[in-house]
Design an enzyme around this catalytic site. Structure first.
Site, PDB file in Angstrom:
ATOM      1  N   ASP A  21       0.835  -1.200   0.000  1.00  0.00           N
ATOM      2  CA  ASP A  21       0.000   0.000   0.000  1.00  0.00           C
ATOM      3  C   ASP A  21       0.871   1.252   0.000  1.00  0.00           C
ATOM      4  O   ASP A  21       2.012   1.258   0.492  1.00  0.00           O
ATOM      5  CB  ASP A  21      -0.963   0.002   1.180  1.00  0.00           C
ATOM      6  CG  ASP A  21      -0.269   0.071   2.534  1.00  0.00           C
ATOM      7  OD1 ASP A  21       0.690  -0.710   2.747  1.00  0.00           O
ATOM      8  OD2 ASP A  21      -0.679   0.890   3.373  1.00  0.00           O
ATOM      9  N   GLU A  79      -0.004  -0.660   5.935  1.00  0.00           N
ATOM     10  CA  GLU A  79       1.062  -0.062   6.726  1.00  0.00           C
ATOM     11  C   GLU A  79       0.958   1.453   6.756  1.00  0.00           C
ATOM     12  O   GLU A  79       1.304   2.096   7.751  1.00  0.00           O
ATOM     13  CB  GLU A  79       2.424  -0.488   6.155  1.00  0.00           C
ATOM     14  CG  GLU A  79       3.611  -0.236   7.080  1.00  0.00           C
ATOM     15  CD  GLU A  79       4.206   1.165   6.959  1.00  0.00           C
ATOM     16  OE1 GLU A  79       5.017   1.541   7.825  1.00  0.00           O
ATOM     17  OE2 GLU A  79       3.858   1.882   6.000  1.00  0.00           O
TER      18      GLU A  79
END
Length: 415
Positions: free
Chosen positions: A109, A174
């Site tokens: 991500d 994250e």
């Protein structure tokens, strides 16, 4: 020779001996060419073309699975969610079932691109220009994922993976809540007996040049949301009111002027920063009834989230005020003591770059704080100068260098 591991006494081959025998210490880049092996830059570029802004997967996990399964990795696509949070897709892949078990970890991500008109390249095109790979996630951290996937492919092509196991832990949140990603994958791994002996997390750790820094620890992140309740009234009659804004200023002045401690042996000082003050008052002649402030504490190993929560509540209780406090901790501080793992990575960096990295605990938080619950973990990736910035980019040469370092670590761990 180095030995490592809480569960196993693992022999790690000497990095220097390996390259003296095989490559006779060819200066700087030692790139083994395999015509059929994966190219780390192409993998990174393809990952950038997957618009995986948290919580979207954007096709990145599909791509990684398509690369890993031909290498005979068993892939587990792990979906987790909680009430009030985004559903996140993660990937855990492993080849082999014996010790030593080496793990690469990372996140697919990325943060939002912000003002698209400010970019001189399209953020999800993954183009190469001026010897740089451009796009959101190039530095943080799709470049590193490309490097370790390609390093694994090269290692298997050259050595066949006859000893030990290799796994990849890829999370999808994250950059956001960090609730349904690595934290829950770690629990799944523990429950399923998937316990690595060591791990490298590919966060962009280098400051200005490849090989100048690895991270052996990180400070924790603690957030408090404080609401002070006062007495509303006319500004001309302050004695009839209780001004919560003034109380906020008085409360936080000592923390703003001073760190919470002087630091520890391995960590810089614990710091507090106010990130927002909200009053919601549009009148200039009214003292408001309440004021809210959000503050963040980056804390070293002198504290835990529990001890910070207790400390602030005791402090606020002693003040002559009415308050409510909500707290949360995204990650605790962690430290992997300098030793066999950091020496192995440092030696590998030295062989490839000629540099000895600084062992650091500076910077923000990372998912390594979760991984540390399972095994020793050290962070090493690309140069982080442009991470989260407009026109994020990373040197193509650096991606190949990182692949070389990861390959060296694999060879000297699994042999």
């Amino acid at each position: 020779m180095l030995r490592l591991g809480q569960r196993h006494r693992l022999m790690i081959y000497s990095v220097t001996d390996f390259y003296e025998k095989i490559y006779m210490l060819t200066p700087v880049h030692i790139i083994t060419s395999f015509s059929n092996c994966l190219d780390p830059v192409k993998i990174a570029a393809d990952l950038i073309r997957c618009p995986s802004v948290t919580p979207e997967e954007g096709g990145a996990i599909d791509l990684l699975q398509s690369l890993l399964e031909p290498m005979e990795f068993i892939c587990h696509r792990l979906h987790f969610e909680e009430y009030g949070t985004h559903k996140i897709e993660n990937l855990y892949a492993r080849k082999g079932n014996t010790a030593p078990h080496f793990c690469f970890a990372g996140h697919i991500d990325v943060v939002p691109v912000g003002d698209l008109s400010s970019w001189t390249v399209k953020p999800f095109d993954g183009i190469i220009a001026k010897d740089q790979l451009w796009g959101r996630g190039a530095a943080d951290m799709k470049g590193a994922i490309g490097a370790f996937v390609a390093a694994v492919d090269r290692y298997l092509a050259y050595y066949g993976g006859k000893r030990g196991s290799i796994s990849l832990l890829i999370s999808g949140d994250e950059e956001c809540q960090a609730i349904n990603g690595t934290a829950k994958v770690i629990n799944w791994m523990k429950n399923n007996g998937e316990i690595p002996d060591m791990c490298i997390l590919g966060e962009p750790t280098n400051h200005t040049i490849m090989g100048d820094m690895i991270k052996i620890g990180r400070r924790g992140s603690f957030t408090g949301r404080l609401t002070l309740h006062g007495i509303q009234g006319h500004v001309a009659y302050p004695h009839l009111t209780s001004n919560p804004v003034h109380q906020l200023i008085r409360l936080f002045t000592p923390f703003i002027n001073n760190n919470l401690d002087r630091g520890t042996v391995n960590f810089p000082p614990t710091t507090l920063s106010i990130t927002t003050i909200d009053v919601g008052n549009v009148a200039n002649n009214v003292i408001p009834a309440k004021a809210q402030a959000t503050f963040n504490v980056r804390f070293n190993d002198s504290y835990s989230s529990e001890s910070l929560n207790l400390m602030f509540r005791k402090f606020f209780d002693k003040q002559d005020m009415s308050y409510t406090l909500k707290t949360e901790c995204s990650r605790e501080s962690f430290l992997t003591e300098p030793g066999a793992l950091s020496e192995l990575i440092s030696d590998s960096i030295f062989v490839i770059t000629g540099r000895r990295p600084e062992l650091s605990t500076t910077g923000g938080t990372s998912d390594a704080s979760f991984i540390k619950r399972l095994c020793p973990v050290v962070e090493f990736g690309l140069v982080g100068q442009t991470m989260h910035k407009v026109d994020e980019h990373v040197s193509v040469a650096d991606i190949y260098t990182l692949q070389d370092i990861y390959f060296t670590v694999l060879k000297c761990t699994l042999g």
